[in-house]
Design a protein around this motif. Structure first.
Motif, short mmCIF file in Angstrom:
data_model
loop_
_atom_site.label_atom_id
_atom_site.label_comp_id
_atom_site.label_asym_id
_atom_site.label_seq_id
_atom_site.Cartn_x
_atom_site.Cartn_y
_atom_site.Cartn_z
N HIS A 1 38.23 -3.49 10.72
CA HIS A 1 38.44 -3.39 12.17
C HIS A 1 39.70 -2.58 12.41
CE1 HIS A 1 35.30 -6.31 12.90
NE2 HIS A 1 35.85 -7.10 11.99
N PRO A 2 39.56 -1.32 12.84
CA PRO A 2 40.74 -0.49 13.07
C PRO A 2 41.61 -1.03 14.19
CG PRO A 2 38.72 0.77 13.32
CD PRO A 2 38.34 -0.63 13.07
N ASN A 3 42.90 -0.88 14.06
CA ASN A 3 43.85 -1.37 15.04
C ASN A 3 43.90 -0.40 16.22
OD1 ASN A 3 45.93 -2.53 16.43
ND2 ASN A 3 47.43 -2.33 14.80
N HIS A 4 43.45 -0.84 17.38
CA HIS A 4 43.42 0.04 18.56
C HIS A 4 44.81 0.34 19.09
CE1 HIS A 4 43.56 -3.98 20.36
NE2 HIS A 4 44.18 -3.39 21.37
N ARG A 5 45.81 -0.40 18.65
CA ARG A 5 47.18 -0.17 19.12
C ARG A 5 47.82 1.07 18.49
NH1 ARG A 5 47.15 -5.97 18.59
NH2 ARG A 5 47.13 -6.87 20.67
N LEU A 6 47.21 1.62 17.46
CA LEU A 6 47.72 2.85 16.85
C LEU A 6 47.41 4.08 17.69
CD1 LEU A 6 46.71 2.26 13.12
CD2 LEU A 6 48.96 2.01 14.14
N VAL A 7 46.48 3.96 18.63
CA VAL A 7 46.01 5.09 19.43
C VAL A 7 46.97 5.34 20.60
CG1 VAL A 7 44.11 5.97 20.82
CG2 VAL A 7 43.63 4.56 18.82
N LYS A 8 47.37 6.59 20.77
CA LYS A 8 48.16 6.98 21.93
C LYS A 8 47.20 7.37 23.04
CE LYS A 8 52.02 8.71 19.18
NZ LYS A 8 52.34 7.41 18.72
N ILE A 9 47.28 6.68 24.20
CA ILE A 9 46.26 6.84 25.23
C ILE A 9 46.39 8.13 26.02
CG2 ILE A 9 45.88 4.36 25.46
CD1 ILE A 9 47.54 4.48 28.04
N HIS A 10 47.53 8.81 25.96
CA HIS A 10 47.72 10.05 26.70
C HIS A 10 47.53 11.28 25.82
CE1 HIS A 10 49.00 7.90 30.22
NE2 HIS A 10 49.88 7.23 29.51
N ARG A 11 46.75 11.14 24.77
CA ARG A 11 46.54 12.22 23.82
C ARG A 11 45.06 12.38 23.55
NH1 ARG A 11 47.90 12.55 17.58
NH2 ARG A 11 47.71 14.78 17.43
N SER A 12 44.64 13.58 23.18
CA SER A 12 43.26 13.78 22.76
C SER A 12 43.25 14.00 21.25
CB SER A 12 42.63 14.97 23.48
OG SER A 12 43.37 16.14 23.23
N TYR A 13 42.21 13.50 20.60
CA TYR A 13 42.11 13.52 19.15
C TYR A 13 40.85 14.26 18.72
CZ TYR A 13 45.54 9.70 19.06
OH TYR A 13 46.66 8.94 19.22
N THR A 14 40.92 14.89 17.55
CA THR A 14 39.73 15.41 16.91
C THR A 14 39.18 14.33 15.98
OG1 THR A 14 40.95 16.34 15.04
CG2 THR A 14 40.62 17.79 16.95
N VAL A 15 37.99 14.56 15.46
CA VAL A 15 37.37 13.60 14.55
C VAL A 15 38.24 13.43 13.30
CG1 VAL A 15 35.36 13.23 13.08
CG2 VAL A 15 35.05 14.03 15.41
N GLU A 16 38.77 14.53 12.79
CA GLU A 16 39.58 14.48 11.59
C GLU A 16 40.88 13.70 11.82
OE1 GLU A 16 38.30 17.34 12.82
OE2 GLU A 16 36.72 17.65 11.36
N GLU A 17 41.49 13.87 13.00
CA GLU A 17 42.73 13.16 13.30
C GLU A 17 42.50 11.65 13.41
OE1 GLU A 17 45.12 16.60 15.82
OE2 GLU A 17 43.83 15.18 16.89
N ALA B 1 40.08 9.97 11.88
CA ALA B 1 39.81 9.49 10.52
C ALA B 1 41.11 9.33 9.73
CB ALA B 1 38.87 10.46 9.81
N HIS B 2 42.02 10.27 9.88
CA HIS B 2 43.31 10.18 9.19
C HIS B 2 44.15 9.03 9.75
CE1 HIS B 2 46.77 11.53 6.94
NE2 HIS B 2 47.48 11.51 8.05
N LEU B 3 44.10 8.81 11.05
CA LEU B 3 44.88 7.75 11.70
C LEU B 3 44.50 6.37 11.17
CD1 LEU B 3 46.91 7.02 14.02
CD2 LEU B 3 44.91 6.88 15.51
N PHE B 4 43.21 6.15 10.97
CA PHE B 4 42.73 4.84 10.52
C PHE B 4 42.46 4.77 9.02
CE2 PHE B 4 41.22 4.75 15.04
CZ PHE B 4 42.18 3.86 15.46
N GLY B 5 42.63 5.88 8.31
CA GLY B 5 42.40 5.88 6.87
C GLY B 5 40.94 5.72 6.52
N SER B 6 40.08 6.33 7.31
CA SER B 6 38.64 6.24 7.05
C SER B 6 38.06 7.65 6.91
CB SER B 6 37.95 5.48 8.18
OG SER B 6 38.10 6.16 9.40
N HIS B 7 36.75 7.73 6.78
CA HIS B 7 36.07 9.01 6.60
C HIS B 7 35.63 9.58 7.95
CE1 HIS B 7 33.18 11.94 4.98
NE2 HIS B 7 33.97 11.90 3.92
N LYS B 8 35.47 10.90 8.00
CA LYS B 8 35.04 11.57 9.23
C LYS B 8 33.67 11.10 9.69
CE LYS B 8 35.55 15.56 7.35
NZ LYS B 8 35.56 17.01 7.08
#
Length: 64
Positions: free
Chosen positions: A5-21, A23-30
Motif C-alpha cells: 500500500h503506497p503512502n499517499h502522503r509522499l505525493v505533492k498535490i500541486h505537482r504533475s507526475y509522469t508514470v516513471e516519476e 514508479a520511482h517515488l513508490f519504488g515500484s514498476h512502471k
C-alpha cells in the motif's frame, strides 16, 4: 520491491507526475502505475507522456 500500500502522503498535490516519476517515488514498476490508470486513475489528457496530477494521485491512493 515496493510496499503493498503506497503512502499517499509522499505525493505533492500541486505537482504533475509522469508514470516513471510515480514508479520511482513508490519504488515500484512502471507497469503497476499503468495498471492504476486502467483501474481509474485520471490523467491530464490522452497525450504522451502521460501526466497525472498530484491531487488526483493522492485521492486515488486514499480511496484504494
Amino acid at each position: 520491491m515496493g510496499k503493498r500500500h503506497p503512502n499517499h502522503r509522499l505525493v505533492k498535490i500541486h505537482r504533475s507526475y509522469t508514470v516513471e516519476e510515480i514508479a520511482h517515488l513508490f519504488g515500484s514498476h512502471k507497469n503497476r502505475v499503468r495498471a492504476w490508470v486502467k483501474a481509474g486513475l485520471p490523467t491530464c489528457d490522452e497525450k504522451r507522456p502521460m501526466l497525472i496530477l498530484g491531487h488526483d494521485l493522492a485521492s486515488f491512493l486514499q480511496a484504494r
